[in-house]
Each structure stands twice: as C-alpha cells, then as structure tokens.
Scaffold this motif. Structure first.
Motif, PDB file in Angstrom:
ATOM      1  N   ARG A  32       0.969   9.630  -0.317  1.00  0.00           N
ATOM      2  CA  ARG A  32       1.116   9.009   1.009  1.00  0.00           C
ATOM      3  C   ARG A  32      -0.113   9.247   1.882  1.00  0.00           C
ATOM      4  O   ARG A  32      -0.561   8.370   2.627  1.00  0.00           O
ATOM      5  N   GLY A  33      -0.620  10.482   1.813  1.00  0.00           N
ATOM      6  CA  GLY A  33      -1.806  10.803   2.610  1.00  0.00           C
ATOM      7  C   GLY A  33      -2.997   9.946   2.212  1.00  0.00           C
ATOM      8  O   GLY A  33      -3.737   9.441   3.055  1.00  0.00           O
ATOM      9  N   LYS A  34      -3.142   9.754   0.920  1.00  0.00           N
ATOM     10  CA  LYS A  34      -4.252   8.952   0.414  1.00  0.00           C
ATOM     11  C   LYS A  34      -4.090   7.490   0.843  1.00  0.00           C
ATOM     12  O   LYS A  34      -5.052   6.843   1.257  1.00  0.00           O
ATOM     13  N   PHE A  35      -2.861   7.001   0.757  1.00  0.00           N
ATOM     14  CA  PHE A  35      -2.567   5.630   1.187  1.00  0.00           C
ATOM     15  C   PHE A  35      -2.941   5.469   2.661  1.00  0.00           C
ATOM     16  O   PHE A  35      -3.593   4.507   3.067  1.00  0.00           O
ATOM     17  N   ALA A  36      -2.530   6.461   3.464  1.00  0.00           N
ATOM     18  CA  ALA A  36      -2.770   6.387   4.911  1.00  0.00           C
ATOM     19  C   ALA A  36      -4.261   6.454   5.225  1.00  0.00           C
ATOM     20  O   ALA A  36      -4.758   5.702   6.070  1.00  0.00           O
ATOM     21  N   ILE A  37      -4.980   7.347   4.539  1.00  0.00           N
ATOM     22  CA  ILE A  37      -6.406   7.492   4.872  1.00  0.00           C
ATOM     23  C   ILE A  37      -7.183   6.234   4.487  1.00  0.00           C
ATOM     24  O   ILE A  37      -8.074   5.799   5.206  1.00  0.00           O
ATOM     25  N   TRP A  38      -6.797   5.597   3.375  1.00  0.00           N
ATOM     26  CA  TRP A  38      -7.497   4.365   2.986  1.00  0.00           C
ATOM     27  C   TRP A  38      -7.188   3.233   3.950  1.00  0.00           C
ATOM     28  O   TRP A  38      -8.056   2.412   4.266  1.00  0.00           O
ATOM     29  N   LEU A  39      -5.938   3.211   4.440  1.00  0.00           N
ATOM     30  CA  LEU A  39      -5.574   2.209   5.449  1.00  0.00           C
ATOM     31  C   LEU A  39      -6.391   2.441   6.720  1.00  0.00           C
ATOM     32  O   LEU A  39      -6.922   1.500   7.326  1.00  0.00           O
ATOM     33  N   PHE A  40      -6.505   3.689   7.091  1.00  0.00           N
ATOM     34  CA  PHE A  40      -7.303   4.048   8.267  1.00  0.00           C
ATOM     35  C   PHE A  40      -8.774   3.663   8.060  1.00  0.00           C
ATOM     36  O   PHE A  40      -9.422   3.101   8.948  1.00  0.00           O
ATOM     37  N   LEU A  41      -9.290   3.957   6.875  1.00  0.00           N
ATOM     38  CA  LEU A  41     -10.695   3.633   6.596  1.00  0.00           C
ATOM     39  C   LEU A  41     -10.925   2.120   6.620  1.00  0.00           C
ATOM     40  O   LEU A  41     -12.001   1.666   7.022  1.00  0.00           O
ATOM     41  N   ALA A  42      -9.901   1.354   6.209  1.00  0.00           N
ATOM     42  CA  ALA A  42     -10.040  -0.115   6.270  1.00  0.00           C
ATOM     43  C   ALA A  42     -10.216  -0.556   7.719  1.00  0.00           C
ATOM     44  O   ALA A  42     -11.036  -1.447   8.012  1.00  0.00           O
ATOM     45  N   THR A  43      -9.487   0.073   8.641  1.00  0.00           N
ATOM     46  CA  THR A  43      -9.660  -0.281  10.061  1.00  0.00           C
ATOM     47  C   THR A  43     -11.026   0.175  10.572  1.00  0.00           C
ATOM     48  O   THR A  43     -11.635  -0.478  11.410  1.00  0.00           O
ATOM     49  N   GLU A  44     -11.484   1.302  10.041  1.00  0.00           N
ATOM     50  CA  GLU A  44     -12.806   1.797  10.431  1.00  0.00           C
ATOM     51  C   GLU A  44     -13.919   0.851   9.952  1.00  0.00           C
ATOM     52  O   GLU A  44     -14.931   0.668  10.639  1.00  0.00           O
TER      53      GLU A  44
ATOM     54  N   VAL B  65      -4.680   1.193  -3.844  1.00  0.00           N
ATOM     55  CA  VAL B  65      -5.793   1.617  -2.993  1.00  0.00           C
ATOM     56  C   VAL B  65      -6.884   0.534  -2.975  1.00  0.00           C
ATOM     57  O   VAL B  65      -7.426   0.199  -1.915  1.00  0.00           O
ATOM     58  N   LYS B  66      -7.168  -0.025  -4.131  1.00  0.00           N
ATOM     59  CA  LYS B  66      -8.178  -1.096  -4.179  1.00  0.00           C
ATOM     60  C   LYS B  66      -7.710  -2.279  -3.331  1.00  0.00           C
ATOM     61  O   LYS B  66      -8.500  -2.885  -2.602  1.00  0.00           O
ATOM     62  N   GLY B  67      -6.399  -2.587  -3.442  1.00  0.00           N
ATOM     63  CA  GLY B  67      -5.842  -3.714  -2.688  1.00  0.00           C
ATOM     64  C   GLY B  67      -5.927  -3.515  -1.185  1.00  0.00           C
ATOM     65  O   GLY B  67      -6.029  -4.474  -0.432  1.00  0.00           O
ATOM     66  N   LEU B  68      -5.878  -2.234  -0.743  1.00  0.00           N
ATOM     67  CA  LEU B  68      -5.983  -1.965   0.688  1.00  0.00           C
ATOM     68  C   LEU B  68      -7.337  -2.380   1.236  1.00  0.00           C
ATOM     69  O   LEU B  68      -7.461  -2.795   2.384  1.00  0.00           O
TER      70      LEU B  68
END
Lengths: 209, 141
Positions: A32-44, B65-68
């Motif tokens: 979950r943490g990894k999912f969240a950080i990648w989502l955050f990085l996408a916004t960054e 993760v890639k999809g994100l």
C-alpha cells in the motif's frame, strides 16, 4: 422439534478485536505504501511538468533570452549535480544493506545520503546568496523569476527529502528495520531518487540549454 | 559490489557520472542551437531513464505501479503542448508574450523610459488617481 439456530455468542462468533478476518487481501497486489508513493510521485511529475512547460513557453516566446552559462555558476552546480547523483547512489546502497540484513550498513549509507542532500541545499543557498548580492532578484526579469521558481521548488523538495531521510535514519539507528521490514526505507528512497531525477532535468534545462 | 535485481548499481552510478561529465562538456561546445539542445536533451533523457528504471526499480515493478505512471505521459504532453500555440504563433497574438501594457491606457506600452520632473510627476499622479475613481478614499477629496 429442535432448532439448529444457536444463540449468538460473542466469545465464539466474534474474535476479540471485533474485526472480520478474510482469507484474501482486498487491496491491490502491491504494498500500500508503495502504491501511495507512486501515486504521489505521479502528481509530482505533473507539478514539475507545469513549471518546466511554462518555462519553455515563456522562453521560446521571448524575443531575447540570456545565455544561462554566462550568468550562472555552471561549474559549482555541475559539482552539486554530481553530489546529488552520488547521494542517490548511496541511497541505493542503504536499501541494499538492509535487504541483506546489514543494519550498520543502512545507518552508514543513509547518513552519507543525508549529508549529500544537506550539502546540496547548502550550495544552493550559497548560490542564491551570491546572486541576490549581485542584484539578481526574482523580480528582475522573466529569466530570474523562472530560475528561482524552478530551482526554489526543487530546493524545497530536497529539504523535505533530507528531513524524511533523517526520520528514517533515526529508526535505523534504533534498529527498527529488518530484511523483512524495510518498506519505509524504500519509500523514502523512491522520493529521494525522484528529487534526483528532477534535478537532472532542471540542470540541463535551466543551466545548460 | 552492490547487486540488486541482477544489475550492478555501481555500474549505473559510473555511467551517470560519465554522462553528466559529457553533458557539461557538450554544453560548452559551440554547436548550432538544434544540435546543442538536442544533444543535451538526449543526455538528460538517458540519465533520467537510468535513474527511473534502475535506482527507482521501475524496470522491475509490476503492471500496477507501471500503470500509475502511464497517464502522466499524455498529461505531460497536454500541459506542454496546450501552451505551445502561445509560443509558435506568438507573432499573431494581439499582445505577444513579454508585451508591456500601459496600465492607464490599457494599450501596448512602447517600453520607452521617460524621465519626469516633479511637476510632471504630480500631474501623472493626479491623472492615475482620476483614472482609479479618486483613489483609495472612494472619491472623497
């Protein structure tokens, strides 16, 4: 006729913590943490794209634009870029160390990473001080306003990264991380590499192009 | 040596180091603008790709993760290219970028700097106050 329905007994029918236990995980098949950080990085990514995109539009639309190499200390900033890349590499070593169970290695490499990030910020503050002393303030013209906006926001990100890494480092000193539990180190590392990645682009676009 | 996911992190680090050195060297060679910018962007792309794929482990992540990160690519292009008409057709804009507008007339300012004496300055000040409806006092004189 005896009924097969039995009275509800909380001791038997509900576990002590009163939460149902499922034999599957309803979340995505990724930490979950990894999912969240990648989502955050996408916004960054979008945040910095906005800054860089605006810079390119302003620069290409301007009738004249100064040569950054003539105004900025490229040599010092190049050294600073080497430093940030080195700190990113040291972060990889830190994660590698804890994955192998080397707690001492984690503390050492994480410490070097924090040191590298701190020196990077220090050099940037020195650069700003010199430029402001010479009269190059953000309100001077479009070049300087875009320069301070992009490098300033990146600098804030580096500061946040250093503070985050320091918090992780305290946990490392206390021995909180193990080869089975190191996701916090990994998340901080992902953020740190992202900050490094952004700088690689900013250095090229702002200082060299 | 540090081996993660079958790649050598030290090797990636050295390549990043060399690419940065080459990039800085490239920046100081007097190429035509297209070669200068093109070369620098290629160097930046290669470095970014190495950090993203190996240091951030994206190469070894699953499809979630890639999809994100996939939606960010078209979004990035929209952000940049949506603004591009302002650049590419700058000559056709009513007020091209960097145009100075005269706050009083609402028209393009010549950009010429005019030195005013004390009387002219007082006159201009009165004019500005008049244009703004008598100043901050709401028209009370």
């Amino acid at each position: 006729m005896s009924s097969s329905i039995q009275a509800y007994d909380p001791e038997v029918d509900a576990p002590a913590h009163h939460h149902p236990i499922y034999d599957y995980d309803s979340g995505p098949p990724v930490d979950r943490g990894k999912f969240a950080i990648w989502l955050f990085l996408a916004t960054e990514v979008m945040f910095f794209t906005g800054l860089i995109g605006s810079y390119l539009v302003i620069r290409m639309g301007s009738p004249a634009w100064p040569h950054p190499k003539e105004l900025l200390a490229v040599d010092i900033t190049a050294a600073n870029t080497f430093l940030l890349i080195t700190s990113s590499w040291m972060m990889v070593r830190a994660l590698d160390a804890i994955q192998k169970g080397d707690k001492g290695g984690l503390v050492k490499w994480l410490g070097f990473t924090i040191l590298g990030g701190s020196v990077f910020v220090g050099v940037q503050v020195y650069e700003y001080t010199v430029l402001i002393h010479e009269g190059y303030l953000p309100n001077r013209d479009l070049f300087w306003s875009t320069f301070y906006a992009m490098t300033g926001f990146h600098g804030i990100h580096v500061c946040v990264g250093v503070i985050w890494l320091f918090c992780v480092w305290i946990g490392a000193v206390r021995g909180s991380y193990t080869p089975q539990n190191y996701v916090r180190v990994e998340l901080a590392g992902l953020y740190w590499h992202f900050v490094d990645l952004v700088w690689v682009l900013l250095f090229t676009i702002v200082y060299l192009m | 040596m540090s081996e993660t996911h079958g790649f050598n992190t030290n090797k990636i680090f050295i390549i990043l180091f060399i690419l940065t050195a080459l990039e800085v060297g490239w920046a100081f060679i007097p190429f035509p603008t297209w070669a200068h910018w093109g070369g620098l962007l290629v160097f930046a792309y290669m470095k970014g790709h190495l950090i993203f794929s190996f240091f951030m482990h994206m190469k070894f992540e699953g499809w979630i993760v890639k999809g994100l990160m996939v939606p960010t690519i078209p979004l990035m292009m929209i952000v940049v290219f949506a603004n591009m008409p302002d650049t590419s057709r700058n000559d056709l804009l009513v007020y091209p970028l960097t145009t100075q507008l005269d706050p009083l007339a609402g028209q393009e300012d010549s950009g010429e700097i005019v030195e005013l004496n004390q009387t002219e300055r007082a006159e201009l000040s009165r004019e500005i106050k008049g244009a703004h409806g008598g100043g901050s006092g709401g028209g009370h004189h």
